[in-house]
Scaffold this motif. Structure first.
Motif, PDB file in Angstrom:
ATOM      1  N   PHE A  20     112.496  93.699 123.092  1.00  0.00           N
ATOM      2  CA  PHE A  20     111.980  92.549 123.827  1.00  0.00           C
ATOM      3  C   PHE A  20     112.855  91.318 123.632  1.00  0.00           C
ATOM      4  O   PHE A  20     112.908  90.442 124.489  1.00  0.00           O
ATOM      5  N   ARG A  21     113.502  91.237 122.488  1.00  0.00           N
ATOM      6  CA  ARG A  21     114.368  90.091 122.155  1.00  0.00           C
ATOM      7  C   ARG A  21     115.405  90.567 121.164  1.00  0.00           C
ATOM      8  O   ARG A  21     115.183  91.560 120.440  1.00  0.00           O
ATOM      9  N   ALA A  22     116.540  89.879 121.106  1.00  0.00           N
ATOM     10  CA  ALA A  22     117.647  90.311 120.246  1.00  0.00           C
ATOM     11  C   ALA A  22     117.235  90.360 118.778  1.00  0.00           C
ATOM     12  O   ALA A  22     117.645  91.252 118.029  1.00  0.00           O
ATOM     13  N   ALA A  23     116.387  89.412 118.357  1.00  0.00           N
ATOM     14  CA  ALA A  23     115.989  89.359 116.950  1.00  0.00           C
ATOM     15  C   ALA A  23     115.220  90.606 116.531  1.00  0.00           C
ATOM     16  O   ALA A  23     115.229  90.980 115.352  1.00  0.00           O
ATOM     17  N   ASP A  24     114.547  91.270 117.489  1.00  0.00           N
ATOM     18  CA  ASP A  24     113.759  92.453 117.153  1.00  0.00           C
ATOM     19  C   ASP A  24     114.644  93.598 116.669  1.00  0.00           C
ATOM     20  O   ASP A  24     114.227  94.414 115.847  1.00  0.00           O
ATOM     21  N   ARG A  25     115.858  93.669 117.196  1.00  0.00           N
ATOM     22  CA  ARG A  25     116.775  94.726 116.760  1.00  0.00           C
ATOM     23  C   ARG A  25     117.073  94.587 115.261  1.00  0.00           C
ATOM     24  O   ARG A  25     117.059  95.564 114.512  1.00  0.00           O
ATOM     25  N   PHE A  26     117.325  93.360 114.825  1.00  0.00           N
ATOM     26  CA  PHE A  26     117.617  93.120 113.413  1.00  0.00           C
ATOM     27  C   PHE A  26     116.356  93.319 112.559  1.00  0.00           C
ATOM     28  O   PHE A  26     116.441  93.782 111.418  1.00  0.00           O
ATOM     29  N   ARG A  27     115.208  92.960 113.112  1.00  0.00           N
ATOM     30  CA  ARG A  27     113.962  93.145 112.377  1.00  0.00           C
ATOM     31  C   ARG A  27     113.708  94.635 112.160  1.00  0.00           C
ATOM     32  O   ARG A  27     113.267  95.053 111.076  1.00  0.00           O
ATOM     33  N   LEU A  28     113.977  95.431 113.179  1.00  0.00           N
ATOM     34  CA  LEU A  28     113.788  96.873 113.048  1.00  0.00           C
ATOM     35  C   LEU A  28     114.699  97.442 111.972  1.00  0.00           C
ATOM     36  O   LEU A  28     114.272  98.264 111.152  1.00  0.00           O
ATOM     37  N   GLU A  29     115.954  97.010 111.955  1.00  0.00           N
ATOM     38  CA  GLU A  29     116.886  97.502 110.945  1.00  0.00           C
ATOM     39  C   GLU A  29     116.423  97.109 109.549  1.00  0.00           C
ATOM     40  O   GLU A  29     116.579  97.873 108.594  1.00  0.00           O
ATOM     41  N   GLY A  30     115.842  95.919 109.411  1.00  0.00           N
ATOM     42  CA  GLY A  30     115.318  95.494 108.121  1.00  0.00           C
ATOM     43  C   GLY A  30     114.158  96.365 107.664  1.00  0.00           C
ATOM     44  O   GLY A  30     114.032  96.690 106.481  1.00  0.00           O
ATOM     45  N   CYS A  31     113.312  96.767 108.607  1.00  0.00           N
ATOM     46  CA  CYS A  31     112.188  97.641 108.271  1.00  0.00           C
ATOM     47  C   CYS A  31     112.679  99.017 107.837  1.00  0.00           C
ATOM     48  O   CYS A  31     112.158  99.608 106.874  1.00  0.00           O
ATOM     49  N   VAL A  32     113.669  99.547 108.535  1.00  0.00           N
ATOM     50  CA  VAL A  32     114.224 100.852 108.180  1.00  0.00           C
ATOM     51  C   VAL A  32     114.836 100.803 106.783  1.00  0.00           C
ATOM     52  O   VAL A  32     114.616 101.694 105.952  1.00  0.00           O
ATOM     53  N   LEU A  44     102.829  97.771 110.735  1.00  0.00           N
ATOM     54  CA  LEU A  44     103.324  97.442 112.059  1.00  0.00           C
ATOM     55  C   LEU A  44     102.115  97.163 112.942  1.00  0.00           C
ATOM     56  O   LEU A  44     101.235  98.014 113.083  1.00  0.00           O
ATOM     57  N   SER A  45     102.049  95.969 113.534  1.00  0.00           N
ATOM     58  CA  SER A  45     100.863  95.610 114.305  1.00  0.00           C
ATOM     59  C   SER A  45     101.240  94.895 115.591  1.00  0.00           C
ATOM     60  O   SER A  45     102.343  94.350 115.722  1.00  0.00           O
ATOM     61  N   SER A  46     100.322  94.931 116.548  1.00  0.00           N
ATOM     62  CA  SER A  46     100.497  94.209 117.803  1.00  0.00           C
ATOM     63  C   SER A  46      99.152  94.164 118.517  1.00  0.00           C
ATOM     64  O   SER A  46      98.325  95.067 118.358  1.00  0.00           O
ATOM     65  N   ASN A  47      98.939  93.118 119.312  1.00  0.00           N
ATOM     66  CA  ASN A  47      97.728  93.060 120.126  1.00  0.00           C
ATOM     67  C   ASN A  47      97.930  93.760 121.468  1.00  0.00           C
ATOM     68  O   ASN A  47      97.051  93.739 122.309  1.00  0.00           O
ATOM     69  N   ARG A  48      99.088  94.359 121.684  1.00  0.00           N
ATOM     70  CA  ARG A  48      99.374  95.171 122.870  1.00  0.00           C
ATOM     71  C   ARG A  48      99.676  96.596 122.421  1.00  0.00           C
ATOM     72  O   ARG A  48     100.693  96.843 121.773  1.00  0.00           O
ATOM     73  N   GLU A  49      98.827  97.503 122.772  1.00  0.00           N
ATOM     74  CA  GLU A  49      99.021  98.888 122.349  1.00  0.00           C
ATOM     75  C   GLU A  49     100.350  99.443 122.853  1.00  0.00           C
ATOM     76  O   GLU A  49     101.030 100.206 122.154  1.00  0.00           O
ATOM     77  N   ALA A  50     100.735  99.063 124.072  1.00  0.00           N
ATOM     78  CA  ALA A  50     101.988  99.562 124.629  1.00  0.00           C
ATOM     79  C   ALA A  50     103.182  99.069 123.818  1.00  0.00           C
ATOM     80  O   ALA A  50     104.169  99.789 123.643  1.00  0.00           O
ATOM     81  N   ARG A 161     102.162  92.758  97.600  1.00  0.00           N
ATOM     82  CA  ARG A 161     102.943  91.807  98.382  1.00  0.00           C
ATOM     83  C   ARG A 161     104.304  92.341  98.808  1.00  0.00           C
ATOM     84  O   ARG A 161     104.955  91.740  99.653  1.00  0.00           O
ATOM     85  N   ARG A 162     104.712  93.457  98.212  1.00  0.00           N
ATOM     86  CA  ARG A 162     106.019  94.018  98.581  1.00  0.00           C
ATOM     87  C   ARG A 162     105.955  94.765  99.911  1.00  0.00           C
ATOM     88  O   ARG A 162     106.988  95.146 100.446  1.00  0.00           O
ATOM     89  N   MET A 163     104.765  94.959 100.424  1.00  0.00           N
ATOM     90  CA  MET A 163     104.657  95.670 101.691  1.00  0.00           C
ATOM     91  C   MET A 163     105.191  94.795 102.824  1.00  0.00           C
ATOM     92  O   MET A 163     104.827  93.625 102.964  1.00  0.00           O
ATOM     93  N   LEU A 164     106.068  95.382 103.628  1.00  0.00           N
ATOM     94  CA  LEU A 164     106.614  94.670 104.779  1.00  0.00           C
ATOM     95  C   LEU A 164     105.552  94.557 105.864  1.00  0.00           C
ATOM     96  O   LEU A 164     104.687  95.419 106.004  1.00  0.00           O
ATOM     97  N   ARG A 165     105.642  93.495 106.652  1.00  0.00           N
ATOM     98  CA  ARG A 165     104.715  93.329 107.769  1.00  0.00           C
ATOM     99  C   ARG A 165     105.476  92.820 108.991  1.00  0.00           C
ATOM    100  O   ARG A 165     106.298  91.917 108.891  1.00  0.00           O
ATOM    101  N   TRP A 166     105.154  93.413 110.131  1.00  0.00           N
ATOM    102  CA  TRP A 166     105.778  92.988 111.384  1.00  0.00           C
ATOM    103  C   TRP A 166     104.708  92.962 112.462  1.00  0.00           C
ATOM    104  O   TRP A 166     104.196  93.990 112.878  1.00  0.00           O
ATOM    105  N   ASP A 167     104.367  91.759 112.910  1.00  0.00           N
ATOM    106  CA  ASP A 167     103.459  91.574 114.044  1.00  0.00           C
ATOM    107  C   ASP A 167     104.316  91.477 115.307  1.00  0.00           C
ATOM    108  O   ASP A 167     105.018  90.484 115.503  1.00  0.00           O
ATOM    109  N   ILE A 168     104.256  92.482 116.140  1.00  0.00           N
ATOM    110  CA  ILE A 168     105.123  92.554 117.321  1.00  0.00           C
ATOM    111  C   ILE A 168     104.502  91.763 118.464  1.00  0.00           C
ATOM    112  O   ILE A 168     103.359  92.015 118.855  1.00  0.00           O
TER     113      ILE A 168
END
Length: 237
Positions: A20-32, A44-50, A161-168
Motif C-alpha cells: 500500500f505504501r513504500a514504508a510497508d515493504r521495510f516494515r514487512l522485512e523488519g517483521c521477518v 498482525l492486525s487490521s480493521n480491513r480483513e482484505a 513487550r518484545r512481541m512485535l506489533r503491526w496495525d495495517i
C-alpha cells in the motif's frame, strides 16, 4: 502431519508484491527479521480483513524465502487443544534445561500462524504466551492475526513487550492511485485493481469473496484439526 502449501501470491506468479505504501515493504522485512533472527513473535492486525489477508500472504511468502527450513503451521481458535498437544510434542524431545535455554542461532524457528486470535479465550491466550516465553528452547514463534477490537488488544497484552506489533492501515485514495500507476509500470495493474476492489468492498461491509479453492484465507489447511491422541503435559482449564 500434512504438508502446508500456500496459494500463489503475486510475487510467486512473477509479479512484484503489492504494498500500500513504500514504508510497508521495510516494515514487512523488519517483521521477518524479528521472527526468524531475533526470536520475537508478531501480532498482525487490521480493521480491513482484505488488508490483513493480503499482508499475511506477503509475510508468509517472505518467511518461506528467508527461512525455507522453518516449519509453518496454521491454527484456528477451534484448534487450541491441537496447538497445546503440538507444543508438548516439541518439549517432549528436550530436557527441562534445554527447553528453558535460548536455541542456537543455526536452529530454524517453528512459526505458528493463529487465525482470528481475538476469538481465543483469555486463559488459552495467557497459557500460550507463558509457554512461548518460558520455554524459548522450543524455538516457536507466534504470529497472531487480529482485528482491532478490544478483545484483540487484550490478546496482544498477554504477551511480553518484545512481541512485535503491526496495525495495517488501508491505503489512502492518494496511495491507491500511486499503486495503480506503479501497477501499470510493472505490468500488474489488474492485480492492483482486484486488491483495491476487495478493500473497497470490505469498507462498505460487503461479504468477502469466497476462496475458489475452498481453503482457509491464507491458502493453508490446518494439519492438526484432528490431532493424534497423546498425553498433554499442559492443559487449558
Amino acid at each position: 502431519m500434512s504438508e502446508l502449501k500456500s496459494s500463489m501470491t503475486a510475487g510467486e506468479a512473477g509479479q512484484p508484491p503489492l504494498f500500500f505504501r513504500a514504508a510497508d515493504r521495510f516494515r514487512l522485512e523488519g517483521c521477518v527479521a524479528g521472527l526468524v533472527r531475533d526470536g520475537r513473535s508478531l501480532a498482525l492486525s487490521s480493521n480491513r480483513e482484505a488488508a490483513l489477508d493480503h499482508y499475511s500472504r506477503l509475510l508468509i511468502s517472505r518467511l518461506r524465502e528467508s527461512s525455507p527450513l522453518s516449519p509453518l503451521e496454521v491454527y484456528f481458535p477451534a484448534d487450541t487443544a491441537a496447538m497445546l498437544t503440538r507444543f508438548n510434542d516439541v518439549l517432549a524431545a528436550q530436557s527441562v534445561q534445554q527447553a528453558m535455554q535460548l536455541p542456537g542461532l543455526d536452529s530454524p524457528p517453528r512459526i505458528w500462524i493463529v487465525h482470528d486470535a481475538g476469538a481465543l479465550a483469555d486463559h488459552e491466550v495467557k497459557l500460550l504466551a507463558r509457554l512461548v516465553q518460558n520455554f524459548p528452547g522450543a524455538n516457536i514463534r507466534i504470529v497472531l492475526l487480529l482485528g482491532t477490537s478490544n478483545q484483540s488488544r487484550k490478546v496482544f497484552d498477554s504477551f511480553d513487550r518484545r512481541m512485535l506489533r503491526w496495525d495495517i492501515e488501508a491505503p489512502t485514495p492518494e496511495q491507491a492511485e500511486a499503486m495503480l500507476l506503479q501497477g501499470r509500470e510493472d505490468g500488474c495493474e489488474g492485480a492492483v485493481k482486484t486488491l483495491l476492489k476487495k478493500l473497497e468492498a470490505a469498507a462498505h461491509g460487503a461479504p468477502a469473496l469466497a476462496d475458489p479453492a475452498g481453503i482457509d484465507p491464507l491458502g493453508f489447511q490446518s494439519p492438526l484439526a484432528h490431532p493424534p491422541a497423546s498425553t498433554a503435559v499442559f492443559t487449558f482449564s
